[in-house]
Design a protein around this motif. Structure first.
Motif, PDB file in Angstrom:
ATOM      1  N   ASP A  30      -1.990  17.376  -3.797  1.00  0.00           N
ATOM      2  CA  ASP A  30      -1.919  16.148  -4.577  1.00  0.00           C
ATOM      3  C   ASP A  30      -1.573  14.965  -3.677  1.00  0.00           C
ATOM      4  O   ASP A  30      -0.928  15.113  -2.631  1.00  0.00           O
ATOM      5  CB  ASP A  30      -0.858  16.267  -5.676  1.00  0.00           C
ATOM      6  CG  ASP A  30      -1.250  17.279  -6.732  1.00  0.00           C
ATOM      7  OD1 ASP A  30      -2.458  17.417  -6.981  1.00  0.00           O
ATOM      8  OD2 ASP A  30      -0.339  17.932  -7.281  1.00  0.00           O
ATOM      9  N   TRP A  31      -1.993  13.782  -4.118  1.00  0.00           N
ATOM     10  CA  TRP A  31      -1.611  12.568  -3.411  1.00  0.00           C
ATOM     11  C   TRP A  31      -0.097  12.385  -3.489  1.00  0.00           C
ATOM     12  O   TRP A  31       0.511  12.593  -4.526  1.00  0.00           O
ATOM     13  CB  TRP A  31      -2.298  11.349  -4.023  1.00  0.00           C
ATOM     14  CG  TRP A  31      -3.792  11.340  -3.892  1.00  0.00           C
ATOM     15  CD1 TRP A  31      -4.697  11.556  -4.872  1.00  0.00           C
ATOM     16  CD2 TRP A  31      -4.532  11.111  -2.688  1.00  0.00           C
ATOM     17  NE1 TRP A  31      -5.976  11.485  -4.378  1.00  0.00           N
ATOM     18  CE2 TRP A  31      -5.907  11.202  -3.027  1.00  0.00           C
ATOM     19  CE3 TRP A  31      -4.193  10.839  -1.365  1.00  0.00           C
ATOM     20  CZ2 TRP A  31      -6.916  11.033  -2.098  1.00  0.00           C
ATOM     21  CZ3 TRP A  31      -5.205  10.662  -0.432  1.00  0.00           C
ATOM     22  CH2 TRP A  31      -6.543  10.759  -0.794  1.00  0.00           C
ATOM     23  N   ASP A  32       0.507  11.975  -2.398  1.00  0.00           N
ATOM     24  CA  ASP A  32       1.950  11.695  -2.358  1.00  0.00           C
ATOM     25  C   ASP A  32       2.155  10.244  -2.779  1.00  0.00           C
ATOM     26  O   ASP A  32       1.732   9.320  -2.088  1.00  0.00           O
ATOM     27  CB  ASP A  32       2.496  11.932  -0.946  1.00  0.00           C
ATOM     28  CG  ASP A  32       4.016  11.861  -0.899  1.00  0.00           C
ATOM     29  OD1 ASP A  32       4.601  11.173  -1.757  1.00  0.00           O
ATOM     30  OD2 ASP A  32       4.609  12.492  -0.009  1.00  0.00           O
ATOM     31  N   LEU A  33       2.790  10.053  -3.932  1.00  0.00           N
ATOM     32  CA  LEU A  33       2.997   8.701  -4.468  1.00  0.00           C
ATOM     33  C   LEU A  33       4.438   8.241  -4.304  1.00  0.00           C
ATOM     34  O   LEU A  33       4.876   7.294  -4.957  1.00  0.00           O
ATOM     35  CB  LEU A  33       2.602   8.661  -5.949  1.00  0.00           C
ATOM     36  CG  LEU A  33       1.158   9.075  -6.251  1.00  0.00           C
ATOM     37  CD1 LEU A  33       0.920   9.037  -7.745  1.00  0.00           C
ATOM     38  CD2 LEU A  33       0.170   8.192  -5.520  1.00  0.00           C
ATOM     39  N   SER A  34       5.217   8.897  -3.438  1.00  0.00           N
ATOM     40  CA  SER A  34       6.630   8.552  -3.260  1.00  0.00           C
ATOM     41  C   SER A  34       6.760   7.460  -2.210  1.00  0.00           C
ATOM     42  O   SER A  34       5.960   6.526  -2.147  1.00  0.00           O
ATOM     43  CB  SER A  34       7.421   9.794  -2.863  1.00  0.00           C
ATOM     44  OG  SER A  34       6.948  10.306  -1.629  1.00  0.00           O
ATOM     45  N   ALA A  35       7.754   7.577  -1.349  1.00  0.00           N
ATOM     46  CA  ALA A  35       8.004   6.540  -0.351  1.00  0.00           C
ATOM     47  C   ALA A  35       6.855   6.402   0.638  1.00  0.00           C
ATOM     48  O   ALA A  35       6.691   5.364   1.275  1.00  0.00           O
ATOM     49  CB  ALA A  35       9.301   6.853   0.397  1.00  0.00           C
ATOM     50  N   LEU A  36       6.023   7.454   0.777  1.00  0.00           N
ATOM     51  CA  LEU A  36       4.931   7.408   1.741  1.00  0.00           C
ATOM     52  C   LEU A  36       3.773   6.550   1.258  1.00  0.00           C
ATOM     53  O   LEU A  36       2.935   6.123   2.043  1.00  0.00           O
ATOM     54  CB  LEU A  36       4.425   8.836   2.022  1.00  0.00           C
ATOM     55  CG  LEU A  36       5.441   9.794   2.651  1.00  0.00           C
ATOM     56  CD1 LEU A  36       4.811  11.162   2.806  1.00  0.00           C
ATOM     57  CD2 LEU A  36       5.910   9.260   3.993  1.00  0.00           C
ATOM     58  N   GLY A  37       3.642   6.339  -0.026  1.00  0.00           N
ATOM     59  CA  GLY A  37       2.510   5.644  -0.573  1.00  0.00           C
ATOM     60  C   GLY A  37       1.448   6.628  -1.036  1.00  0.00           C
ATOM     61  O   GLY A  37       1.706   7.815  -1.223  1.00  0.00           O
ATOM     62  N   HIS A  38       0.204   6.153  -1.187  1.00  0.00           N
ATOM     63  CA  HIS A  38      -0.891   6.975  -1.699  1.00  0.00           C
ATOM     64  C   HIS A  38      -1.554   7.694  -0.527  1.00  0.00           C
ATOM     65  O   HIS A  38      -2.587   7.252  -0.008  1.00  0.00           O
ATOM     66  CB  HIS A  38      -1.878   6.073  -2.440  1.00  0.00           C
ATOM     67  CG  HIS A  38      -2.962   6.830  -3.162  1.00  0.00           C
ATOM     68  ND1 HIS A  38      -4.105   7.257  -2.538  1.00  0.00           N
ATOM     69  CD2 HIS A  38      -3.059   7.243  -4.454  1.00  0.00           C
ATOM     70  CE1 HIS A  38      -4.871   7.896  -3.404  1.00  0.00           C
ATOM     71  NE2 HIS A  38      -4.256   7.885  -4.573  1.00  0.00           N
ATOM     72  N   VAL A  39      -0.976   8.809  -0.083  1.00  0.00           N
ATOM     73  CA  VAL A  39      -1.492   9.554   1.068  1.00  0.00           C
ATOM     74  C   VAL A  39      -1.319  11.051   0.830  1.00  0.00           C
ATOM     75  O   VAL A  39      -0.592  11.487  -0.076  1.00  0.00           O
ATOM     76  CB  VAL A  39      -0.781   9.156   2.382  1.00  0.00           C
ATOM     77  CG1 VAL A  39      -1.004   7.696   2.710  1.00  0.00           C
ATOM     78  CG2 VAL A  39       0.707   9.471   2.300  1.00  0.00           C
ATOM     79  N   ILE A  40      -2.009  11.838   1.695  1.00  0.00           N
ATOM     80  CA  ILE A  40      -1.774  13.280   1.786  1.00  0.00           C
ATOM     81  C   ILE A  40      -1.526  13.574   3.257  1.00  0.00           C
ATOM     82  O   ILE A  40      -2.340  13.230   4.127  1.00  0.00           O
ATOM     83  CB  ILE A  40      -2.976  14.088   1.263  1.00  0.00           C
ATOM     84  CG1 ILE A  40      -3.136  13.872  -0.246  1.00  0.00           C
ATOM     85  CG2 ILE A  40      -2.803  15.569   1.572  1.00  0.00           C
ATOM     86  CD1 ILE A  40      -4.343  14.577  -0.844  1.00  0.00           C
ATOM     87  N   VAL A  41      -0.370  14.168   3.551  1.00  0.00           N
ATOM     88  CA  VAL A  41       0.009  14.471   4.924  1.00  0.00           C
ATOM     89  C   VAL A  41      -0.301  15.938   5.209  1.00  0.00           C
ATOM     90  O   VAL A  41       0.188  16.838   4.519  1.00  0.00           O
ATOM     91  CB  VAL A  41       1.500  14.167   5.167  1.00  0.00           C
ATOM     92  CG1 VAL A  41       1.884  14.523   6.608  1.00  0.00           C
ATOM     93  CG2 VAL A  41       1.808  12.708   4.872  1.00  0.00           C
TER      94      VAL A  41
END
Length: 620
Positions: A558-569
């Protein structure tokens, strides 16, 4: 208002015309002796007689919405009766005539009057002519006015002008004023017109009109002129707020209003108690309160009396000597509890408050009770690569002591951070439970995890704020219950993102033939991190697909919508974090025909150009 006859506000007596003596009668007409005369009077009106039986009446400049009136008197000084015919009025709508006095015949030696009025409603010059036809016994009217005239001509003119009064400011707030004291402020009244404003008056109305007084108000203002007006407020009793309105008005109809308000106070100084909260035995904590001067005069503080220090546990730290009207200052005390108990003291500030009321500061606190201690007192995360995290712990302990009849439990709400790159969470691997408050009996410890997660090259500094009921409360507290927070400095250095080594497969997907209106089976598209540093997938979009026929059906992450923003690491290959992302794509043609599009993948800091994925399919 009309001027007395003989005052030249437009007073006019037409030159006498002799009925025969002047030779003005019509040829062959019988001669007779007599005179017809006209006079005009009215405030601000000027007039003249250019010809026999003709009069000019000029009202001059008249304020819009006001009315100017002139009276024309016709005197029959001859020996024949003059009869006036009905008037045919064709005047400007801003001009009017009252000819009721001309209805009866005008006997020899008698007078008759008619009035003309000008009531402007627009800024413009107005002109109209009024004709008053007449006849005389024997038909000798031509001998009265000459040239065979049989009517009196009245030429009317005037100009409407705006008149505007402005008061600044539009509202006047006196603030807090001691009862039986007076506060005075000034306003500016301006005549914003080209006409002089006369007969100025200032009237105060409202529920508290008796408390406000207007002084030195001008009685007239020249065009464009201003004047300063003083207004005073003198409250007599305590109430929530005193209100009123002052209206400035002139005889020309111009007016301006000003709202007035003030707050009566019984005493000048206002303050809050000082609550020291729980203080460890033998330690000293300083607490302050802000003293506000609500009055309009300076209050001197001469000292402290009636000081209940609870056997020296409370002490004076600092105190101002004077507080200006409307100002404030801090008064500070300290608490050093020698024994476990509840401390309740007070101190009276000696002042020159005209009310005679001196404020009392309530002092309170506990010796012992819950106390918080957190270790370490600071955290440095050092260098951390962008989009990777580092976690350190903080342990907070209730080091307080029980109080008789007082709960000594330490209560900690969720801690906060002052920067988003730092996150703090309760460590769930403990016997202590957070729900969401953590409650610690004396001697118990709770652990918190602090995570540093930079997203770029940066130098980051912040604080972890740990609130509790085991610290000082008082005026500087963030929360009235949990008091001042314990601040733990945290820091770290974010390093630039390293180039991402990746592999994307396949680079072309053909969905084949799919019935129009249906959706194909899904096809995988995989993004693999093949390097030793993280890869950050920022977005996946479709181009050249106006009908949105190609879509992402599902994703393995899933896309990371926390402090990282809209990304997938994606973590490094072989690491504990997922290193690959699988996208399941489908094709849904809306109609028959061939379809092509491109899947575009955005990756931060790619080590090589990112290929564009070709998509195709056919709608059957």
């Amino acid at each position: 208002m009309t001027a007395p006859r003989g005052h030249l506000y437009g007073l006019l007596v037409a030159s006498a015309v002799a009925f025969g003596a002047t030779g003005c009668q019509g040829a062959g007409q019988p001669t007779f002796a007599g005179t017809l005369s006209l006079s005009v009077e009215g405030q601000g009106v000027t007039s003249s007689v250019p010809n026999p039986c003709e009069v000019d009446v000029d009202f001059g400049t008249v304020p819009l919405g006001q009315q100017a009136t002139a009276t024309i008197e016709i005197a029959n000084r001859g020996d024949r009766v003059v009869s006036f015919q009905p008037l045919t009025l064709d005047l400007d709508p801003e001009l009017s005539v009252n000819a009721g006095g001309l209805q009866a015949p005008l006997a020899a030696g008698a007078t008759a009057q008619l009035s003309v009025s000008f009531n402007p409603v627009r800024t413009a010059a107005v002109m109209s002519t009024l004709s008053i036809p007449f006849s005389t016994a024997g038909g000798a009217q031509g001998s009265i006015c000459g040239s065979g005239n049989s009517a009196i001509t009245v030429n009317l003119s005037g100009s409407g002008v705006p008149v505007k009064l402005v008061v600044a400011p539009a509202s006047l707030y006196f603030g807090a004023v001691l009862i039986n004291e007076t506060s005075t402020k000034t306003v500016t009244l301006t005549n914003q017109s080209t006409l002089r404003v006369r007969g100025l008056s200032a009237v105060v109305t409202g529920t508290d009109e008796a408390l406000f007084t207007v002084a030195n108000a001008a009685t007239a203002l020249a065009p464009g002129a201003s004047t300063t007006v003083s207004i005073s407020y003198a409250p007599l009793a305590v109430e929530t707020r005193s209100v009123g309105t002052v209206t400035f008005a002139g005889t020309e109809g111009a007016s301006a209003s000003l709202s007035l308000s003030g707050e009566p106070v019984a005493n000048a100084l206002a303050l809050n108690p000082i609550d020291f909260g729980f203080v460890p035995l033998g330690t000293t904590v300083v607490g302050c309160t802000t003293v506000s001067n609500r009055a309009n005069l300076t209050i001197d503080i001469t000292g402290i009396s009636a000081f209940d220090s609870v056997d020296g546990a409370f002490a004076v730290v600092s105190m101002p000597k004077a507080i200006m009207g409307g100002g404030s200052a801090e008064v500070c005390f300290s608490l050093t509890p020698p024994t476990t108990q509840d401390y309740d003291g007070s101190a009276t500030l000696d002042t020159d408050d005209p009310s005679g009321n001196n404020p009392i500061i309530q002092l309170m606190g506990f010796g012992g009770g819950p106390q918080i201690d957190c270790a370490p007192t600071s955290l440095d995360f050092g260098q951390v690569a962008a989009y990777t995290s580092s976690t350190k712990t903080i342990q907070c302990t209730n080091v307080g002591s029980p109080l008789p009849g007082v709960d000594a439990d330490l209560i900690i709400p969720p801690p906060l951070t002052t920067a988003q790159v730092f996150q703090v969470t309760f460590d769930a691997g403990q016997t202590i439970i957070a729900n969401p408050l953590v409650v610690l009996t004396p001697g118990q410890t709770a652990q918190y995890d602090v995570t540093y997660l930079p997203t770029m090259a940066s130098i980051d500094e912040a604080s972890v704020l740990v609130r509790s009921n085991g610290g000082q409360e008082g005026a500087a507290a963030l929360d009235p219950y949990f008091g001042q927070p314990l601040q733990i400095p945290v820091s770290g250095q974010g390093l630039s993102l390293q180039p991402c080594q990746f592999q994307i497969s396949p680079q072309a997907i053909d969905f084949g033939g799919v019935p129009a209106g249906d959706v194909s089976t899904t096809m995988p598209l995989e993004i693999q991190n093949t390097g030793n540093s993280v890869c950050v997938v920022q977005n996946v979009t479709f181009e050249h697909d106006p009908a949105a026929s190609f879509n992402i059906s599902s994703m393995s992450l899933d896309w990371d919508l926390s402090a990282l923003g809209h990304v997938i690491v994606l973590g490094p290959a072989g690491g504990s974090s997922p290193s690959s992302l699988t996208l399941m794509l489908d094709f849904g043609p809306k109609s028959a025909g061939g379809y092509t599009a491109s899947a575009v993948i955005a990756i931060a800091a790619p080590a090589a150009p990112i290929p564009t994925i070709s998509l195709s399919g056919t709608g059957d």
